[in-house]
Design an enzyme around this catalytic site. Structure first.
Site, PDB file in Angstrom:
ATOM      1  N   ILE A 114       0.822  -1.209   0.000  1.00  0.00           N
ATOM      2  CA  ILE A 114       0.000   0.000   0.000  1.00  0.00           C
ATOM      3  C   ILE A 114       0.857   1.260   0.000  1.00  0.00           C
ATOM      4  O   ILE A 114       0.433   2.293  -0.541  1.00  0.00           O
ATOM      5  CB  ILE A 114      -0.985  -0.006   1.194  1.00  0.00           C
ATOM      6  N   GLY A 314      -6.176  -6.692   0.809  1.00  0.00           N
ATOM      7  CA  GLY A 314      -6.628  -5.726   1.802  1.00  0.00           C
ATOM      8  C   GLY A 314      -5.759  -4.485   1.735  1.00  0.00           C
ATOM      9  O   GLY A 314      -5.256  -4.110   0.678  1.00  0.00           O
ATOM     10  N   GLU A 315      -5.607  -3.802   2.872  1.00  0.00           N
ATOM     11  CA  GLU A 315      -4.746  -2.609   2.974  1.00  0.00           C
ATOM     12  C   GLU A 315      -5.228  -1.442   2.115  1.00  0.00           C
ATOM     13  O   GLU A 315      -4.474  -0.501   1.875  1.00  0.00           O
ATOM     14  CB  GLU A 315      -3.305  -2.932   2.576  1.00  0.00           C
ATOM     15  N   ALA A 316      -6.456  -1.474   1.608  1.00  0.00           N
ATOM     16  CA  ALA A 316      -6.958  -0.474   0.653  1.00  0.00           C
ATOM     17  C   ALA A 316      -6.228  -0.543  -0.676  1.00  0.00           C
ATOM     18  O   ALA A 316      -6.230   0.414  -1.447  1.00  0.00           O
ATOM     19  CB  ALA A 316      -6.884   0.944   1.226  1.00  0.00           C
ATOM     20  N   SER A 317      -5.629  -1.697  -0.979  1.00  0.00           N
ATOM     21  CA  SER A 317      -4.854  -1.827  -2.211  1.00  0.00           C
ATOM     22  C   SER A 317      -5.724  -1.654  -3.453  1.00  0.00           C
ATOM     23  O   SER A 317      -5.308  -1.016  -4.426  1.00  0.00           O
ATOM     24  CB  SER A 317      -4.145  -3.186  -2.249  1.00  0.00           C
TER      25      SER A 317
END
Length: 352
Positions: A114, A314-317
């Site tokens: 990210i 995840g991680e706002a990727s």
């Protein structure tokens, strides 16, 4: 530049579940006049009507929430909410809970995916270790959070959103958090653990079966509370999921458009739309995750992903990868010449 580490405790803006519920039911609407003006300008640009497809829709969406005929993406924020889960003790993840704190350190040092994707997207990055990464209770034995803990986590997310943003993108990090996410989906959309449990960060089929049975235990234990979306989130969710709910609620109150990420982020805001059917109108789904259940969840919420790349990090990727698509939409809408400006003849044929 390393991400900003934000406070993990907060003076709650909501003193009670009733106040939170009222905030979830009192939501501002987009500006229809701005939407109409953007549509009118789009009709005069040097292109066949509708030829930029969803880019045209995205320009209108950004503008009607920002309240600007020529929307911008100068202030874009990605915030990762991190949390731990007591249910991990049941073996629902192949990774230990220690990895959550280790990944927060990785975010801070700039070594995670990210960090690279946020930089590429021109977005600021912040990390919030919610409640200092203390684990929730094991939700197969007791509610994951008490009311005070839940309200604190929601408040951490709510206050993490600046009213000056042009776009907000919540992300998450939490070993085991696909388990509470799947449990919330089963509780609020129906089905059993087997209908929603996926492989998460690498479970084999036996692990998925265990995960499904753990979810079913929790659904049985908390059955009396599951007709209330907020209490379902408290009993079955997690600190980072509650913070995401709070952040997306804050963005709505500030009229900030939101890009949702994968399965966990989408499940985290499910209680909002179960309270008010229009609660996610200010959001778009950045992508459809490869995690089992996300496509079904997106379909249930009528969220059409911008991208479909098989991501499950995840991680706002996914949101970080989708931000340049939004920038492309605005570059066309704000920068293109009109037929009159370019002295280009306009078709008199109506395109259906």
């Amino acid at each position: 530049m390393p991400p900003h580490i934000m406070p993990s405790f907060c003076q709650p803006p909501f003193a009670s579940m009733a106040e939170l519920r009222n905030a979830c039911l009192s939501l501002p609407d987009p500006d229809p006049k701005v939407a109409a003006l953007i549509g009118e300008r789009d009709a005069t640009l040097t292109k066949p009507p509708g030829s930029l497809g969803r880019l045209e829709e995205l320009s209108i969406w950004l503008g009607e929430w920002q309240g600007h005929q020529k929307p911008t993406l100068e202030h874009v924020q990605i915030t990762i909410f991190a949390g731990n889960h007591g249910v991990v003790r049941r073996g629902v993840s192949p990774w230990p809970s220690d990895v959550t704190a280790q990944m927060v350190s990785n975010f801070q040092s700039g070594g995670a995916a990210i960090n690279q994707l946020a930089r590429n997207a021109g977005a600021d990055l912040a990390v919030v270790p919610v409640r200092n990464l203390m684990a929730t209770a094991d939700f197969t034995a007791t509610p994951a959070m008490g009311e005070e803990e839940f309200l604190d986590a929601v408040s951490v997310g709510y206050t993490a959103v600046s009213p000056t943003l042009d776009l907000f993108c919540p992300g998450e990090m939490g070993i085991g958090n696909t388990t509470p996410s799947a449990a919330l989906c089963a509780a609020l959309l129906g089905g059993t653990g087997a209908d929603w449990a996926g492989r998460g960060t690498g479970l084999d089929q036996a692990g998925v079966n265990l995960k499904a049975s753990v979810i079913d235990e929790a659904l049985c234990l908390h059955a009396a509370s599951l007709n209330d979306p907020l209490h379902a989130a408290r009993c079955l969710g997690g600190y980072e999921l509650a913070a995401i709910l709070g952040s997306v609620l804050a963005a709505r109150h500030h009229r900030i458009p939101v890009l949702l990420d994968g399965f966990v982020c989408t499940a985290a805001v499910l209680p909002l739309i179960k309270l008010t059917t229009s609660a996610l109108d200010h959001t778009k789904l950045s992508h459809c995750s490869a995690e089992a259940g996300h496509r079904r969840l997106a379909d249930a919420l009528r969220l059409k992903p911008i991208l479909d790349l098989g991501l499950r990090l995840g991680e706002a990727s996914g949101s970080a990868v989708a931000i340049p698509v939004l920038r492309a939409a605005l570059a066309c809408h704000n920068g293109m010449a009109t037929f009159a400006e370019a002295a280009v003849s306009q078709s008199d044929v109506s395109i259906q």
